[in-house]
Design an enzyme around this catalytic site. Structure first.
Site, PDB file in Angstrom:
ATOM      1  N   GLU A 121      23.153 -13.439 -19.433  1.00 51.65           N
ATOM      2  CA  GLU A 121      23.545 -14.861 -19.451  1.00 51.65           C
ATOM      3  C   GLU A 121      24.739 -15.176 -18.549  1.00 51.65           C
ATOM      4  O   GLU A 121      25.612 -15.941 -18.933  1.00 51.65           O
ATOM      5  CB  GLU A 121      23.893 -15.285 -20.894  1.00 51.65           C
ATOM      6  CG  GLU A 121      22.740 -15.140 -21.844  1.00 51.65           C
ATOM      7  CD  GLU A 121      23.139 -15.387 -23.302  1.00 51.65           C
ATOM      8  OE1 GLU A 121      22.367 -16.053 -23.998  1.00 51.65           O
ATOM      9  OE2 GLU A 121      24.208 -14.920 -23.735  1.00 51.65           O
TER      10      GLU A 121
HETATM   11  C1  TNX Z   1      22.076 -14.122 -26.793  1.00 50.16           C
HETATM   12  S1  TNX Z   1      21.275 -11.298 -26.540  1.00 50.16           S
HETATM   13  C2  TNX Z   1      23.116 -13.330 -26.352  1.00 50.16           C
HETATM   14  C3  TNX Z   1      24.353 -13.242 -27.138  1.00 50.16           C
HETATM   15  C4  TNX Z   1      24.315 -14.130 -28.337  1.00 50.16           C
HETATM   16  C5  TNX Z   1      22.953 -14.042 -28.985  1.00 50.16           C
HETATM   17  C6  TNX Z   1      22.833 -14.802 -30.245  1.00 50.16           C
HETATM   18  C7  TNX Z   1      22.218 -11.390 -25.386  1.00 50.16           C
HETATM   19  C8  TNX Z   1      22.140 -10.313 -24.438  1.00 50.16           C
HETATM   20  N1  TNX Z   1      23.004 -12.465 -25.301  1.00 50.16           N
HETATM   21  O1  TNX Z   1      25.449 -13.549 -26.337  1.00 50.16           O
HETATM   22  O2  TNX Z   1      25.286 -13.712 -29.229  1.00 50.16           O
HETATM   23  O3  TNX Z   1      22.007 -14.540 -28.072  1.00 50.16           O
HETATM   24  O4  TNX Z   1      21.624 -14.543 -30.894  1.00 50.16           O
END
Ligand code: TNX
Length: 519
Positions: A329
């Protein structure tokens, strides 16, 4: 029917039930073993029982001590652990390494229970440890109690031969959004180890907090560690505390994988050191739960010095082969900056002698031959990784994220990937979930617990249980041997164990919990 007739017929039913011989093959072992063969009779643990281990290996002795520590509080037997070279005598438990049983591999074990003895053998200490977890589950549930219990400690005779489908069976704890004490991490390790899970991935940094002491960059914790989601007091592990966690985990055959998430999810670091920002200005500490707004400055030399220092210090205190570099992300990083950044970070980690794991987005970049991709969201990213030769850890959010709510009314958790009821969490096969990713590409599975909404140990337990035994079984047992309708009965029979272990679990209506019909 009169009350007395009812009572008598109830007693008759009870008598018949108690007259049935205990059968090893009828025990609710989770994860389901590869093979269980019954024999006549049962073994009775008494105050005279001794745990003998063969040879002088401190690692086998440790497994013996661990077993004694599980049997003694409830039975009050004060069972001792001794090294043994003499012949086997009745009433005792024997642990020995017998290398050469190729089918069992590194983690498999053979458990032979007779009226006289319990004989546990394996190629490696990790196999013995796994056998001990099976043995625990064969005793009555109150063996797990921390306080003395009455009872006869009998287990059915027979042979279990058992080994895992996947070598990597993990849980992730996000200690960045909310910080958890060392004692909470240890308890989580204890609970996962009871189901033969062997990897604890610690998500040590994110926008909301930096949770590991880095000696060359002390402000990471002095500033970046002080708060957490909702502005509450945060915290961090000193390197000594981290080493304590690593040691505790190793004694339970659990490997620690530390993650430093980058280049996004870095607000805590950016707030601690202005020079990590492209504009040299430190942002405020962040206590919300949005994602995707922060990035390290990928064009500055100092950024890579920072990364090298952080991973070098972490590599020095992490005996396991992996360092996790996050990479998810990074919406605030331009893709043309992100791609070369991931190559550089892989090189830095390689220079520490460790192997890289990253979230599936890193497969957009060029991967080093031994980099591992953790699939969580985008199948096409994971497929790109596999095309580059990478092995995959399967953590599909819609199946394996234990921060997902069980259903719309679950008080904790999120639901962006859907609701993950206990059956949803269990009913999938890592090897057939994503086209192009097969058994041979998969290292194993991991169930991540993100902690935006999770603040304490009770809440960890509620989200992790009863889903964790299901992930343990997906990782350990063959797909052909797994079936929800059969599994849910075994899981329901663990209710008394959960209670004895004081696990605050979610009592899903889909599971026939032992004793719940009597309530
Ligand atoms: C996505 S999973 C994210 C996290 C969040 C999560 C919440 C991932 C690699 N990144 O930063 O905490 O969703 O479910």
């Amino acid at each position: 029917m009169s009350k007395s007739i009812l009572l008598v017929s109830f007693m008759v039913v009870q008598l018949i039930a108690s007259a049935q011989p205990l059968l090893l093959s009828k025990q609710s072992i989770i994860p389901k073993p590869v093979s269980v063969v019954d024999a006549k009779g049962s073994f009775n643990l008494t105050e005279k029982s001794i745990i003998y281990y063969e040879g002088e290996s401190p690692e086998i002795q440790q497994v013996g001590n661990y077993l004694a520590s599980k049997l003694n509080p409830s039975t009050r037997f004060g069972i001792v652990v001794r090294s043994n070279s003499v012949a086997q005598t009745p009433g005792n438990i024997y642990l020995s390494l017998k290398p050469g049983d190729a089918q069992l591999g590194d983690e498999g074990y053979q458990l032979v229970i007779s009226k006289e003895t319990v004989i546990l053998t394996a190629n490696k200490p990790s196999g013995l440890f796994n056998g001990v977890q099976t043995l625990r589950q064969l005793f009555p549930a109150n063996i797990e109690s921390a306080v003395p219990q009455e009872g006869s400690w009998e287990i059915p005779a027979g042979t279990v031969r058992d080994f895992p489908e996947y070598a990597f069976r993990g849980v992730m704890l996000d200690v960045a959004r909310h910080f958890f004490q060392v004692s909470d991490v240890k308890r989580t390790i204890d609970l996962m180890a009871a189901y033969k899970m062997n990897v604890m991935h610690l998500h040590l940094s994110d926008d909301q907090g930096w949770r590991i002491e880095i000696k060359k960059w002390p402000k990471l914790t002095a500033i970046g560690g002080i708060t957490q989601v909702d502005g509450e007091k945060g915290g961090f592990y000193t390197q000594d505390q981290y080493v304590e966690i690593v040691k505790y985990a190793a004694e339970r055959q659990v490997m620690i994988i530390p993650e430093i998430d980058m280049p996004g999810h870095t607000n805590a670091a950016l707030a601690s050191y202005p020079e990590l920002n492209c504009n040299d200005r430190a942002p405020e500490l962040y206590t919300g739960t949005k994602v995707g707004f922060s990035t390290l400055c990928t064009s500055k030399e100092i950024t890579y010095q920072f990364i090298k220092d952080v991973f070098s210090e972490l590599a020095a205190i992490t005996p396991g082969p992996y360092l996790h570099i996050g990479g998810d992300e990074s919406h605030a990083t331009k893709i043309e900056d992100y791609l070369p950044f991931e190559v550089k970070v892989q090189e830095i980690v390689a220079s520490t002698g460790k192997q890289v794991i990253g979230w599936d987005e890193i497969a957009l970049s060029t991967m080093k031959p031994n980099t591992v991709v953790q699939f969580w969201a985008k199948a096409e990213n994971a497929q790109k990784g596999v095309k580059q030769g990478a092995k995959v850890i399967m953590s599909p959010a819609a199946k394996a994220y234990v921060d997902m709510q069980y259903h719309a009314k679950t008080k904790l958790g999120l639901h962006w990937a859907g609701y993950v009821e206990v059956d949803t969490g269990y009913n999938w096969d890592p090897a057939t979930l994503v086209p192009g990713i097969g058994r041979e590409n998969i290292l194993g599975i991991e169930a991540p617990l993100w902690s935006e909404t999770i603040t304490n140990m009770d809440e960890i337990e509620y989200m992790v249980f009863p889903r964790l035994p299901g992930y343990a079984e997906i990782g350990w047992s063959t797909p052909a041997s797994r079936n929800w309708n059969e599994y849910k009965v075994r899981l329901g029979n663990h209710a008394d164990r959960f209670k004895a272990m004081q696990i605050d679990y979610y009592p899903s209506k889909l599971v026939p919990w032992l004793g719940s019909s009597k309530k």
